[in-house]
Design a protein around this motif. Structure first.
Motif, PDB file in Angstrom:
ATOM      1  N   ASN A 169      -3.332   0.031   1.440  1.00 13.70           N
ATOM      2  CA  ASN A 169      -4.713   0.313   1.825  1.00 13.70           C
ATOM      3  C   ASN A 169      -4.985   0.416   3.323  1.00 13.70           C
ATOM      4  O   ASN A 169      -6.136   0.299   3.754  1.00 13.70           O
ATOM      5  CB  ASN A 169      -5.638  -0.769   1.247  1.00 13.70           C
ATOM      6  N   ILE A 214     -14.773  -0.890  -4.965  1.00  9.93           N
ATOM      7  CA  ILE A 214     -13.332  -0.942  -5.241  1.00  9.93           C
ATOM      8  C   ILE A 214     -12.973  -0.053  -6.432  1.00  9.93           C
ATOM      9  O   ILE A 214     -11.982   0.695  -6.398  1.00  9.93           O
ATOM     10  CB  ILE A 214     -12.873  -2.394  -5.489  1.00  9.93           C
ATOM     11  N   LEU A 244     -11.607  -7.546  -6.098  1.00  9.96           N
ATOM     12  CA  LEU A 244     -10.308  -6.871  -6.141  1.00  9.96           C
ATOM     13  C   LEU A 244      -9.570  -7.196  -7.428  1.00  9.96           C
ATOM     14  O   LEU A 244      -9.211  -6.297  -8.198  1.00  9.96           O
ATOM     15  CB  LEU A 244      -9.447  -7.287  -4.944  1.00  9.96           C
ATOM     16  N   SER A 293     -11.155  -3.680   8.034  1.00  9.89           N
ATOM     17  CA  SER A 293     -11.155  -4.576   6.867  1.00  9.89           C
ATOM     18  C   SER A 293     -12.568  -5.078   6.624  1.00  9.89           C
ATOM     19  O   SER A 293     -12.860  -6.263   6.841  1.00  9.89           O
ATOM     20  CB  SER A 293     -10.196  -5.755   7.091  1.00  9.89           C
ATOM     21  N   TRP A 335      -3.020  -4.202  -1.784  1.00  8.94           N
ATOM     22  CA  TRP A 335      -4.242  -4.311  -0.977  1.00  8.94           C
ATOM     23  C   TRP A 335      -3.950  -5.421   0.028  1.00  8.94           C
ATOM     24  O   TRP A 335      -4.025  -6.593  -0.274  1.00  8.94           O
ATOM     25  CB  TRP A 335      -5.461  -4.650  -1.840  1.00  8.94           C
ATOM     26  N   THR A 380      -1.721  -8.500  -3.489  1.00  8.69           N
ATOM     27  CA  THR A 380      -2.816  -8.542  -2.524  1.00  8.69           C
ATOM     28  C   THR A 380      -2.747  -9.822  -1.709  1.00  8.69           C
ATOM     29  O   THR A 380      -2.325 -10.870  -2.200  1.00  8.69           O
ATOM     30  CB  THR A 380      -4.191  -8.430  -3.211  1.00  8.69           C
TER      31      THR A 380
END
Length: 436
Positions: A86, A375, A39, A357, A61, A32
């Motif tokens: 994502n 999430i 997350l 986002s 992500w 990520t």
């Protein structure tokens, strides 16, 4: 010695990792760009292992910039069956303000050309001219500088109106301002050294008619932030998160000219409001959608409240349909969009913008709980039952995996139901013919 920079394509394949296919390797690796606890804690709760972008990964992500690099033609990167990311390659068709307007306008024109009743219009002799009966969910909007002359023509029909200017590629309230005089727009153009001439490549802005009659609660303006998960655009599969919230301004609404530049009156963005002296750190100026529904049922009645929320669902589905034909529907992708919707005092919802986002920053304890659930529920829907990313999966989760999401639309399931219905109708006709 050559100083020519290395081509991106030479190292992106290793930068974003290669991966053995199949489920023989059950350790799930995630990567990520965002250092957000909602997350990381969700990924680690599932026993996933964090890796860097240089390593093999199953689940990424990523920020939109990373996605642009991964999907770039120059990168030469190809994802494997056990990798998910994502964002869709051209997510901006929905989230960039000018493209959203362009796609919705095109969608309406296409339906109109096909004679679809959804594109029906009102009579042209009403104040303001004809408008779409069912697809009138975005304010009148123009893109500057390209549509400057059309904007001026519309402005002169109602010179007392207020308009809101937004830069197309920015978010969190940056660069937004209101105008109620053409001279102010021209002055801004000179000061910003931006010539409104289509041939000159300057930053694009959208200018929309300002919703001057917003529904107020406690005298303050608010908007809705709703989360919409899209797992496929063709066929369209989308879900609406029940736990959205209202974002309130900290200062009471005032349409007077003296308050036109006061963004604490007009902009609901938390990134703007948190700098105001009236901002409350405990509740963050937020109110749950459930509380809004209860308030409206108590003050306006259940029937009109149900109609409002039905209209919100309607506008979300048709905004997604407006981009489904142009979106690159890669099976490795899913997207959680943040929808911003304003309700006017007639209880009509207006789509303000869509964020690719939406912020995962937690400003309050309730915020942290909500975004953790968001999430967790997203992962339950986008992953197959065994929890291992796999693009070969049908993307039809069982109802008990939806959590706080409600199914908005699944064109694949709808098509299957239609086939069953047609098949049953055929059997019925066949049986009835036997007895004639």
């Amino acid at each position: 010695m050559s100083t020519e920079p290395k081509r991106v394509s030479t190292n992106l394949a290793t930068m974003y990792g290669r991966l053995a296919t199949g489920h023989e390797r059950m350790k799930i690796c995630f990567c990520t760009d965002l250092d957000k606890s909602v997350l990381i804690s969700n990924f680690e709760k599932r026993g996933w292992v964090q890796v860097t972008a240089d390593d093999d990964w199953n689940f990424y992500w990523a920020g939109t910039g990373t996605c642009r690099n991964i999907f770039s033609v120059d990168s030469g990167y190809r994802m494997h069956d056990n990798q998910l990311i994502n964002h869709f390659p051209n997510h901006y068709e929905l989230s960039r303000k000018d493209l959203l307007v362009k796609n919705i306008k095109r969608y309406r024109k296409d339906l109109e050309r096909d004679g679809n009743p959804l594109a029906e219009k009102t009579e042209a002799n009403i104040p303001g001219g004809s408008k779409y009966l069912y697809l009138d969910f975005i304010p009148i909007t123009f893109v500057l500088p390209a549509d400057y002359n059309m904007f001026v023509e519309e402005y002169r029909k109602n010179p007392q109106s207020t308009w809101i200017m937004k830069p197309c590629g920015k978010s969190q309230g940056a660069g937004i301002f209101l105008i109620n005089k053409l001279s102010k727009l021209k002055r801004w153009s000179r000061e910003a050294k931006t010539s409104f001439h289509p041939q000159i490549g300057k930053e694009s802005y959208v200018i929309s008619r300002y919703i001057e009659n917003p529904l107020l609660i406690g005298g303050k303006k608010f908007d809705l932030r709703l989360y919409v998960l899209v797992t496929s655009f063709r066929p369209l599969k989308a879900y609406l998160f029940r736990l959205g919230f209202c974002r309130f301004c900290t200062v009471k609404y005032d349409t007077s000219v003296t308050e036109l530049d006061n963004m604490y009156v007009h902009l609901t963005n938390v990134s703007v409001q948190k700098h105001g002296g009236e901002y409350n750190n405990h509740h963050g100026g937020k109110w749950s959608v459930q509380n809004l529904r209860l308030y409206l049922e108590g003050t306006r009645g259940k029937e009109v409240t149900d109609k409002l929320f039905g209209s919100i669902t309607w506008l979300i589905v048709h905004s997604l349909k407006a981009v489904s034909s142009v979106m690159a529907s890669d099976r490795h992708c899913f997207e959680c969009y943040g929808y911003d919707i304003i309700i006017d005092n007639t209880l009509k919802p207006w789509l303000v913008e869509v964020n690719a986002s939406p912020s995962l920053t937690s400003t309050t304890a309730n915020d942290r709980i909500l975004k953790y659930k968001l999430i967790d529920n997203i992962l339950n829907i986008v992953l197959p039952p065994d929890g291992v990313p796999d693009v070969r999966w049908s993307k039809i989760p069982s109802p008990d995996m939806l959590g706080n999401f409600d199914l908005l639309i699944d064109e694949e399931i709808a098509a299957q139901d239609d086939n069953i219905q047609n098949s049953n109708n055929g059997k019925h006709r066949s049986n009835s013919n036997r007895w004639k």
